[in-house]
Scaffold this motif. Structure first.
Motif, mmCIF file in Angstrom:
data_model
loop_
_atom_site.group_PDB
_atom_site.id
_atom_site.type_symbol
_atom_site.label_atom_id
_atom_site.label_comp_id
_atom_site.label_asym_id
_atom_site.label_seq_id
_atom_site.Cartn_x
_atom_site.Cartn_y
_atom_site.Cartn_z
ATOM 1 N N TYR A 192 35.839 40.661 51.279
ATOM 2 C CA TYR A 192 36.872 39.937 50.531
ATOM 3 C C TYR A 192 38.084 39.746 51.437
ATOM 4 O O TYR A 192 38.257 40.496 52.391
ATOM 5 C CB TYR A 192 37.274 40.732 49.273
ATOM 6 N N ASN A 225 46.165 41.449 50.150
ATOM 7 C CA ASN A 225 45.252 41.904 49.107
ATOM 8 C C ASN A 225 44.809 43.318 49.493
ATOM 9 O O ASN A 225 45.195 43.842 50.545
ATOM 10 C CB ASN A 225 44.047 40.957 49.036
ATOM 11 N N SER A 229 48.101 48.019 42.105
ATOM 12 C CA SER A 229 46.845 48.730 41.933
ATOM 13 C C SER A 229 47.143 50.216 41.769
ATOM 14 O O SER A 229 48.164 50.694 42.253
ATOM 15 C CB SER A 229 45.933 48.510 43.136
ATOM 16 N N HIS A 236 32.042 45.149 43.905
ATOM 17 C CA HIS A 236 33.156 44.312 43.473
ATOM 18 C C HIS A 236 33.900 44.978 42.324
ATOM 19 O O HIS A 236 33.351 45.172 41.235
ATOM 20 C CB HIS A 236 32.626 42.940 43.033
ATOM 21 N N PHE A 237 35.158 45.318 42.589
ATOM 22 C CA PHE A 237 35.992 46.012 41.617
ATOM 23 C C PHE A 237 37.340 45.304 41.555
ATOM 24 O O PHE A 237 37.549 44.330 42.278
ATOM 25 C CB PHE A 237 36.110 47.484 42.029
ATOM 26 N N PRO A 238 38.246 45.758 40.706
ATOM 27 C CA PRO A 238 39.529 45.053 40.611
ATOM 28 C C PRO A 238 40.247 44.907 41.958
ATOM 29 O O PRO A 238 40.261 45.838 42.768
ATOM 30 C CB PRO A 238 40.331 45.941 39.654
ATOM 31 N N MET A 239 40.797 43.725 42.176
ATOM 32 C CA MET A 239 41.594 43.436 43.384
ATOM 33 C C MET A 239 42.864 42.711 42.944
ATOM 34 O O MET A 239 42.834 41.924 42.003
ATOM 35 C CB MET A 239 40.823 42.500 44.330
ATOM 36 N N PRO A 240 43.965 42.935 43.669
ATOM 37 C CA PRO A 240 45.224 42.257 43.308
ATOM 38 C C PRO A 240 45.094 40.733 43.220
ATOM 39 O O PRO A 240 45.639 40.135 42.298
ATOM 40 C CB PRO A 240 46.175 42.658 44.446
ATOM 41 N N ARG A 297 35.431 50.885 38.647
ATOM 42 C CA ARG A 297 35.106 52.087 39.430
ATOM 43 C C ARG A 297 35.315 53.327 38.586
ATOM 44 O O ARG A 297 35.929 54.319 39.051
ATOM 45 C CB ARG A 297 35.941 52.192 40.713
ATOM 46 N N TRP A 303 40.008 53.043 38.645
ATOM 47 C CA TRP A 303 40.767 52.184 39.544
ATOM 48 C C TRP A 303 41.215 50.965 38.758
ATOM 49 O O TRP A 303 40.420 50.405 37.982
ATOM 50 C CB TRP A 303 39.857 51.761 40.709
#
Lengths: 347, 347
Positions: free
Chosen positions: A190, A195, B244, B280-284, B297, B311
């Protein structure tokens, strides 16, 4: 140290490889001959060592002949292929990959923590994971005074942890975003510029990624105890170099932050960075290029009667990888352990 | 909601202020009249609302006449100066600053958690700190099923938390670094581009910064219990927008990650983002501009028999500030609580 050694760097062109080369020179490691080994596509290039341009050779059986020490940093599969060959030819291998770290016959060494483990090597010594090394250097001096029971770690890992290409990719992505274009992610899964995301190493059945399990398992092995319970959340952040870690420690009994501060102010490999007045604590840009792990913000944990909080930053390529490997080499030279193995390890 | 309201935004030109304006329009809040208030230097400018250019006025006693609702986001000292004036003139103030949050007479509200607290307002309702809101939305649904005993939080806070100027500064710094120049830090104390540092809010005697103590004290107030022990390490990272958080939770009894996942998949304000197969998990960048707190997560903590790791990422300006304030306004309108206070609070 009066003897000098024939050294080979396996993976000489990578981020850690070039740092190994620099550190051997800077620290004046007694090198009588130096071979730079890398993949086929780097052959023909040269790298400087003590003012001399050394050619890069490709890896082969013959490359490890007449070598006393191999500093390997070319990834797990390369180490698995070549470490045994090098050992058979009489070299001692300090391996920076994860290939052998958890092999019970192979020492996993942080010189400030468990130098004695190197004594019994059978030709290969493993260099721990970067986040693990940084945490171990900071936590071990405290653990010596009062045992740590549990660690909750959260990491802030720079692009350097994914190699030189990832560092370049973050810059390219940042440029794109600043110019209003979409960032392209090829090295990392990503976009990392502006980020962040949980570490992208493979996940186990419990949902922990490999990087997190390295912090758990390697720390237990280095500290020589399975009793320390460890959990970690590893996160990649858009920093170029130097990792940071927020570490929550639970001890068997109360541990005052003042005492911890006194201990860490004179611990090997640690530099205390704490200016409470100006809110100045360890930062990646200040840890970059430095040998020490910067530790600060040592606080009594208000949520646990035996808890301490601390914050650290360390150069991932230096103490987190190349420097630790060179320190292991120095330790081996110092203890006269750079000699052909007589018993072999099963790998 | 059939009634409509005379609304004033105090601090209309800031990062949160402009988002308040956008949200009132997007969510179709019943506005009959809208006043935009800001500091003297913004007077003369206009901002768009439902296709109309509205002038920006300076703050004065008279500005709060004939206003039902004030959405204030202009910092603590401005709120301390003007909130009582607005209340006296008959308005209800939803205040985004930290000025009144810990006042025991003033409700501190996250609509998904403690909407009932708004009922007893005396003219002012406080909007919690951004990191606190995001954590509260994710942890509360679990706490309802089995009480949380302890939280160890580590945050990854974006530049937006320090306002629009900090966001711009990070971009300028990144440009400078990419062009080989030195970054200049004026808004924040240290360069943030390609760097990070512990949150620069003032430190207390225990070494906790204000941001961390907000997470501790505000969460306890919102959850209505002093029993939850909380520690936090708050860190600013070079992300433009969306915070985050790595959250380690200890419960009174075991809590399976599967059950937590089921609970959070249908919790208000939460969006589960968990693709274990593709890591694939939360991203800003995916939380930016979204209303929900992205949570993922969710793991059984291998270091604690009653522990869970999770997370999260959430838009700091949206759910972390402006959206929560507008949701409070909607709650007040819905419960017919947008009426002049009859008893006054001491501030």
């Amino acid at each position: 140290m009066t003897k000098s050694y024939r050294v080979a760097i396996l993976g000489a062109t990578g981020a850690v490889g070039t740092e190994l080369l620099e550190l051997l020179e800077q620290r004046n490691f007694p090198v009588s001959d130096l071979k730079l080994l890398a993949s086929e596509r780097s052959v023909g290039r040269t790298l400087q060592f003590k003012g001399e341009n050394l050619p890069i050779d490709s890896v082969s059986d013959r490359a490890f002949e007449n070598v006393d020490l191999v500093l390997a940093s070319a990834g797990s599969s390369t180490s698995k292929t070549w470490a045994a060959v090098a050992v058979e030819k009489g070299a001692v291998v300090v391996d920076n990959s994860s290939a052998f770290r958890m092999n019970p016959e192979i020492p996993l060494v942080v010189p400030e923590v468990n130098p004695q483990a190197a004594a019994n090597h059978k030709g290969i010594i493993a260099n721990p994971n970067c986040t693990t090394i940084l945490m171990a250097v900071a936590v071990w001096p405290l653990h010596q005074v009062r045992p740590v029971q549990r660690i909750v770690a959260s990491t802030y890992q720079s692009a350097s942890g994914a190699g030189a290409k990832a560092m370049a990719e973050v810059k390219t992505q940042a440029s794109a975003i600043l110019e209003g274009r979409s960032p392209v992610a090829e090295v990392l899964p990503y976009p990392l510029a502006f980020n962040l995301f949980p570490h992208n190493s493979p996940l186990n059945d419990l949902g922990y990624c490999e990087e997190e399990m390295k912090m758990v398992n390697e720390t237990q092995k280095i500290f020589g105890t399975q009793k320390i319970r460890i959990t970690a959340t590893c996160v990649r952040v858009p920093v170029l170099r130097a990792h940071s870690e927020a570490i929550n420690l639970e001890f068997e009994e109360p541990f005052s932050s003042d005492e911890a501060r006194v201990i860490l102010s004179s611990s090997p490999g640690v530099k205390l960075v704490e200016d409470w007045g100006s809110n100045h604590f360890p930062m990646p840009i200040e840890a970059t290029g430095r040998d020490e792990v910067l530790v600060g913000r040592i606080r009594q944990d208000i949520s646990h009667p035996h808890g301490l909080e601390l914050w650290l930053c360390g150069d991932q390529i230096r103490k987190g990888a190349a420097l630790n490997a060179v320190q292991i080499a120095e330790l081996l030279a110092d203890k006269n352990l750079l000699r052909p193995a007589t018993t072999y390890v099963s790998i």
